[in-house]
Write an enzyme that holds these catalytic residues in place. Sequence first.
Site, PDB file in Angstrom:
ATOM      1  N   TYR A  89       0.272  65.178  16.930  1.00 60.82           N
ATOM      2  CA  TYR A  89      -0.241  64.487  18.121  1.00 60.82           C
ATOM      3  C   TYR A  89       0.355  65.124  19.382  1.00 60.82           C
ATOM      4  O   TYR A  89      -0.355  65.444  20.333  1.00 60.82           O
ATOM      5  CB  TYR A  89       0.107  62.993  18.049  1.00 60.82           C
ATOM      6  CG  TYR A  89      -0.259  62.207  19.281  1.00 60.82           C
ATOM      7  CD1 TYR A  89      -1.583  61.861  19.540  1.00 60.82           C
ATOM      8  CD2 TYR A  89       0.712  61.815  20.193  1.00 60.82           C
ATOM      9  CE1 TYR A  89      -1.924  61.145  20.685  1.00 60.82           C
ATOM     10  CE2 TYR A  89       0.386  61.097  21.336  1.00 60.82           C
ATOM     11  CZ  TYR A  89      -0.933  60.762  21.579  1.00 60.82           C
ATOM     12  OH  TYR A  89      -1.261  60.056  22.710  1.00 60.82           O
ATOM     13  N   LYS A 105      -1.424  67.198  22.392  1.00 62.99           N
ATOM     14  CA  LYS A 105      -1.333  66.776  23.792  1.00 62.99           C
ATOM     15  C   LYS A 105      -0.732  67.874  24.674  1.00 62.99           C
ATOM     16  O   LYS A 105      -0.982  67.902  25.880  1.00 62.99           O
ATOM     17  CB  LYS A 105      -0.509  65.483  23.886  1.00 62.99           C
ATOM     18  CG  LYS A 105      -1.268  64.253  23.384  1.00 62.99           C
ATOM     19  CD  LYS A 105      -2.603  64.073  24.087  1.00 62.99           C
ATOM     20  CE  LYS A 105      -3.119  62.650  24.046  1.00 62.99           C
ATOM     21  NZ  LYS A 105      -4.450  62.545  24.697  1.00 62.99           N
TER      22      LYS A 105
HETATM   23  N1  LIG Z   1      -1.234  54.041  25.431  1.00 58.74           N
HETATM   24  C1  LIG Z   1      -0.309  54.924  25.770  1.00 58.74           C
HETATM   25  O1  LIG Z   1       0.847  54.598  26.132  1.00 58.74           O
HETATM   26  C2  LIG Z   1      -0.608  56.382  25.751  1.00 58.74           C
HETATM   27  C3  LIG Z   1       0.448  57.286  25.912  1.00 58.74           C
HETATM   28  C4  LIG Z   1       0.181  58.631  25.959  1.00 58.74           C
HETATM   29  C5  LIG Z   1      -1.122  59.076  25.823  1.00 58.74           C
HETATM   30  N2  LIG Z   1      -2.145  58.189  25.631  1.00 58.74           N
HETATM   31  C6  LIG Z   1      -3.503  58.732  25.511  1.00 58.74           C
HETATM   32  O2  LIG Z   1      -4.348  58.054  26.428  1.00 58.74           O
HETATM   33  C7  LIG Z   1      -5.654  57.934  25.884  1.00 58.74           C
HETATM   34  C8  LIG Z   1      -6.060  56.472  25.842  1.00 58.74           C
HETATM   35  O3  LIG Z   1      -5.046  55.744  25.178  1.00 58.74           O
HETATM   36  P1  LIG Z   1      -5.206  54.212  24.793  1.00 58.74           P
HETATM   37  O4  LIG Z   1      -3.871  53.731  24.404  1.00 58.74           O
HETATM   38  O5  LIG Z   1      -5.982  53.496  25.848  1.00 58.74           O
HETATM   39  O6  LIG Z   1      -6.094  54.395  23.466  1.00 58.74           O
HETATM   40  P2  LIG Z   1      -7.055  53.369  22.698  1.00 58.74           P
HETATM   41  O7  LIG Z   1      -7.074  53.743  21.284  1.00 58.74           O
HETATM   42  O8  LIG Z   1      -6.716  51.978  23.060  1.00 58.74           O
HETATM   43  O9  LIG Z   1      -8.475  53.717  23.347  1.00 58.74           O
HETATM   44  C9  LIG Z   1      -9.091  54.938  23.087  1.00 58.74           C
HETATM   45  C10 LIG Z   1     -10.578  54.705  23.049  1.00 58.74           C
HETATM   46  O10 LIG Z   1     -11.194  55.939  22.664  1.00 58.74           O
HETATM   47  C11 LIG Z   1     -12.249  55.649  21.779  1.00 58.74           C
HETATM   48  N3  LIG Z   1     -12.510  56.797  20.937  1.00 58.74           N
HETATM   49  C12 LIG Z   1     -11.768  57.229  19.877  1.00 58.74           C
HETATM   50  N4  LIG Z   1     -12.348  58.297  19.323  1.00 58.74           N
HETATM   51  C13 LIG Z   1     -13.467  58.568  20.047  1.00 58.74           C
HETATM   52  C14 LIG Z   1     -14.478  59.558  19.972  1.00 58.74           C
HETATM   53  N5  LIG Z   1     -14.475  60.465  19.001  1.00 58.74           N
HETATM   54  N6  LIG Z   1     -15.470  59.530  20.893  1.00 58.74           N
HETATM   55  C15 LIG Z   1     -15.502  58.592  21.873  1.00 58.74           C
HETATM   56  N7  LIG Z   1     -14.579  57.617  21.976  1.00 58.74           N
HETATM   57  C16 LIG Z   1     -13.571  57.605  21.074  1.00 58.74           C
HETATM   58  C17 LIG Z   1     -11.797  54.440  20.983  1.00 58.74           C
HETATM   59  O11 LIG Z   1     -12.904  53.711  20.446  1.00 58.74           O
HETATM   60  C18 LIG Z   1     -10.986  53.658  22.005  1.00 58.74           C
HETATM   61  O12 LIG Z   1     -11.749  52.632  22.624  1.00 58.74           O
HETATM   62  C19 LIG Z   1      -5.604  58.605  24.523  1.00 58.74           C
HETATM   63  O13 LIG Z   1      -5.984  59.953  24.671  1.00 58.74           O
HETATM   64  C20 LIG Z   1      -4.130  58.520  24.145  1.00 58.74           C
HETATM   65  O14 LIG Z   1      -3.793  59.525  23.231  1.00 58.74           O
HETATM   66  C21 LIG Z   1      -1.914  56.855  25.599  1.00 58.74           C
END
Ligand SMILES: NC(=O)c1ccc[n+]([C@@H]2O[C@H](COP(=O)([O-])OP(=O)(O)OC[C@H]3O[C@@H](n4cnc5c(N)ncnc54)[C@H](O)[C@@H]3O)[C@@H](O)[C@H]2O)c1
Length: 330
Positions: free
Chosen positions: A170, A174
């Site tokens: 992961y 990233k």
């Molecule tokens: N939450 C955090 O603290 C955090 C930290 C670092 C990075 N991120 C990154 O931020 C982004 C959003 O994070 P989050 O926590 O809101 O994630 P989440 O899982 O809550 O939301 C991600 C959304 O993407 C959608 N999704 C997944 N695969 C998909 C695809 N193939 N096509 C279209 N949609 C798709 C899912 O249905 C989901 O609604 C992600 O890239 C995650 O890796 C989040």
Amino acid sequence: MNELRFDGQVAIVTGSGRNLGRAYALLLASRGAKVIVNDLGVGISDTDGVAAAPRVNPAYSVVEEIRRAGGEAEVSLHSISDPDGGRAIVQTAIDAYGTVDILVNNAGVVRQGPIEDMQDSWCHDLVDTQILGTVNVTRPAWRVMKENGYGRVVNVSSGAAFGIPGMSLYGAAKLAVVGLTRALSLEGVPHGIRVNVVAPYASVRGNGFGRYKASPELADWLSPEQVAPLVAWLAHTDCPCSGEWFTAGGGHVGRATIAVSDGWMEHSHTTEDLAAHWNDVMGRPVDFRLEAPGAFTAARRMFEGFVPPVAQTPGQIRNVSAPAHPADAD
Ligand SMILES: NC(=O)c1ccc[n+]([C@@H]2O[C@H](COP(=O)([O-])OP(=O)(O)OC[C@H]3O[C@@H](n4cnc5c(N)ncnc54)[C@H](O)[C@@H]3O)[C@@H](O)[C@H]2O)c1
């Protein structure tokens, strides 16, 4: 300062059916952007990849929310991990609103575990969404932006890119997004396209963060709304930077960087020479605090002013830069 707005602009936010993506879509729409709310509607990206998908794709409710508030939005249920899906997402924007000005590559899944336990399907999920997903939507959007001579792309990285045990692939994916961002920012210069990348911190899965246990107070402090202003700024016409990497969470915004120390130079040196000058090679941080693997330097400032629930003693709170289990951070 006048409100920074996006009137007349068209934005695609992938994975905006919930959490961080939803917050980005709502903010852009509230400032006048017409938004394509894209989401495949898979289960929430928890640690094992088996969480159940909702019965109804959450993208519909985000579109409703935007419309109820007087904004404009259309839904896209296509997958970013499929090149045809990427093309269909961009086509949705063109069919609905005629163009694409802003692309936020937010969608992606989290799969984590010790490297030897990573399943084949998890590895594919990570590469297909976090790296190729970003590429799949950017390629068709880029063609439109290039033709327009204007575009803003905001990519999404993670604190895991600095190195967290158990989040190796992961984190690697990233960090790949950071490399992609830097190269694209240069490709975008002649075409008025700016590309930046954000590593967000949000407590959206009922998770704790380092020494802070999960609580409503933590979820509120590390809410997606604390990250959205940075994404909107990077998507705005006035934002001057391109190729930059930022961390954001809990109200803190910092610039992350890839750095090379001034180092040490002696032509034709021996291994022993190098060992003797190792401190020079390692260098000293000047304005930046170096992000060591597993140490969330950003977390120190992110919790300034945070009042945790009384059950968490001050002794537990002080040590936030050394999470008990760093994977809690994501
Ligand atoms: N939450 C955090 O603290 C955090 C930290 C670092 C990075 N991120 C990154 O931020 C982004 C959003 O994070 P989050 O926590 O809101 O994630 P989440 O899982 O809550 O939301 C991600 C959304 O993407 C959608 N999704 C997944 N695969 C998909 C695809 N193939 N096509 C279209 N949609 C798709 C899912 O249905 C989901 O609604 C992600 O890239 C995650 O890796 C989040």
